[in-house]
Design a protein around this motif. Sequence first.
Motif, PDB file in Angstrom:
ATOM      1  N   GLU A 137      38.188   5.626  20.211  1.00  0.00           N
ATOM      2  CA  GLU A 137      39.707   5.885  20.850  1.00  0.00           C
ATOM      3  C   GLU A 137      39.862   4.888  21.942  1.00  0.00           C
ATOM      4  OE1 GLU A 137      41.847   8.093  19.503  1.00  0.00           O
ATOM      5  OE2 GLU A 137      39.944   8.086  17.593  1.00  0.00           O
ATOM      6  N   GLY A 138      39.248   3.818  22.313  1.00  0.00           N
ATOM      7  CA  GLY A 138      39.355   3.178  23.467  1.00  0.00           C
ATOM      8  C   GLY A 138      38.988   3.213  24.570  1.00  0.00           C
ATOM      9  N   TYR A 139      38.564   4.489  24.938  1.00  0.00           N
ATOM     10  CA  TYR A 139      37.811   4.399  26.125  1.00  0.00           C
ATOM     11  C   TYR A 139      36.501   4.232  26.876  1.00  0.00           C
ATOM     12  CZ  TYR A 139      41.412   8.261  25.437  1.00  0.00           C
ATOM     13  OH  TYR A 139      42.600   9.766  25.298  1.00  0.00           O
ATOM     14  N   GLU A 140      36.428   4.233  27.751  1.00  0.00           N
ATOM     15  CA  GLU A 140      35.288   3.377  28.799  1.00  0.00           C
ATOM     16  C   GLU A 140      34.770   4.876  28.410  1.00  0.00           C
ATOM     17  OE1 GLU A 140      33.193   1.231  32.915  1.00  0.00           O
ATOM     18  OE2 GLU A 140      35.434   1.904  32.314  1.00  0.00           O
ATOM     19  N   VAL A 141      33.168   4.932  28.199  1.00  0.00           N
ATOM     20  CA  VAL A 141      32.294   6.096  28.311  1.00  0.00           C
ATOM     21  C   VAL A 141      30.717   5.622  29.202  1.00  0.00           C
ATOM     22  CG1 VAL A 141      30.908   7.506  26.517  1.00  0.00           C
ATOM     23  CG2 VAL A 141      32.585   6.411  25.642  1.00  0.00           C
ATOM     24  N   LEU A 142      30.358   6.217  30.138  1.00  0.00           N
ATOM     25  CA  LEU A 142      29.521   6.514  30.636  1.00  0.00           C
ATOM     26  C   LEU A 142      29.147   7.713  30.413  1.00  0.00           C
ATOM     27  CD1 LEU A 142      30.856   5.713  34.582  1.00  0.00           C
ATOM     28  CD2 LEU A 142      30.063   3.969  32.989  1.00  0.00           C
ATOM     29  N   THR A 143      27.887   7.871  29.820  1.00  0.00           N
ATOM     30  CA  THR A 143      26.537   8.893  30.183  1.00  0.00           C
ATOM     31  C   THR A 143      25.599   9.073  30.794  1.00  0.00           C
ATOM     32  OG1 THR A 143      25.030   7.840  27.977  1.00  0.00           O
ATOM     33  CG2 THR A 143      26.983   8.791  27.196  1.00  0.00           C
ATOM     34  N   SER A 144      25.180  10.887  30.561  1.00  0.00           N
ATOM     35  CA  SER A 144      23.619  11.081  31.621  1.00  0.00           C
ATOM     36  C   SER A 144      23.007  12.311  30.536  1.00  0.00           C
ATOM     37  CB  SER A 144      24.139  10.975  32.839  1.00  0.00           C
ATOM     38  OG  SER A 144      23.267  12.190  33.330  1.00  0.00           O
ATOM     39  N   VAL A 145      21.823  12.209  30.436  1.00  0.00           N
ATOM     40  CA  VAL A 145      21.108  13.543  30.094  1.00  0.00           C
ATOM     41  C   VAL A 145      21.193  14.060  31.269  1.00  0.00           C
ATOM     42  CG1 VAL A 145      20.321  12.355  28.194  1.00  0.00           C
ATOM     43  CG2 VAL A 145      18.661  12.235  30.149  1.00  0.00           C
TER      44      VAL A 145
END
Length: 142
Positions: free
Chosen positions: A33-41
């Motif tokens: 969708e064009g977003y920058e994504v940062l993930t964390s568990v």
Amino acid sequence: MLRSEAISMSARIVVINDDESILDLFRMLLEGEGYEVLTSVETMENVEDVERLKPDLVILDLKIGMQQEGWTMMQKLRMYPPTKAVPIILCTAALNEVREQESVLEDKGIPVVYKPFDIDEILKAIHSVLPDPDKKASSHKK
């Protein structure tokens, strides 16, 4: 444990969920969708860690591990002045726990998306709190 998959000028979304497969799904969907994504568990102990990421949105699971760490994290984000205005979306399977607090969440403008969710449902919630990624890209300054 935080990962950034796309470096761009788009809106930055931090997704916190203890299920890697859910994080992978969010990453694939939101980057598409064009977003920058940062993930964390895992939740971040200090809200200053979230502040440093400069998120435009936080998508948070209510239950991280066996505890309601997401709820605590949400409260910390709301009480800390630099992050209190960052939009939050709760994405959780903890139906009963959230139903008890649904009116409070609505009053605070925190949408809830229940798992399992429909892709259109999560995108609608995101679009309700974030500008269109293309418009954000032209105005986002790092």
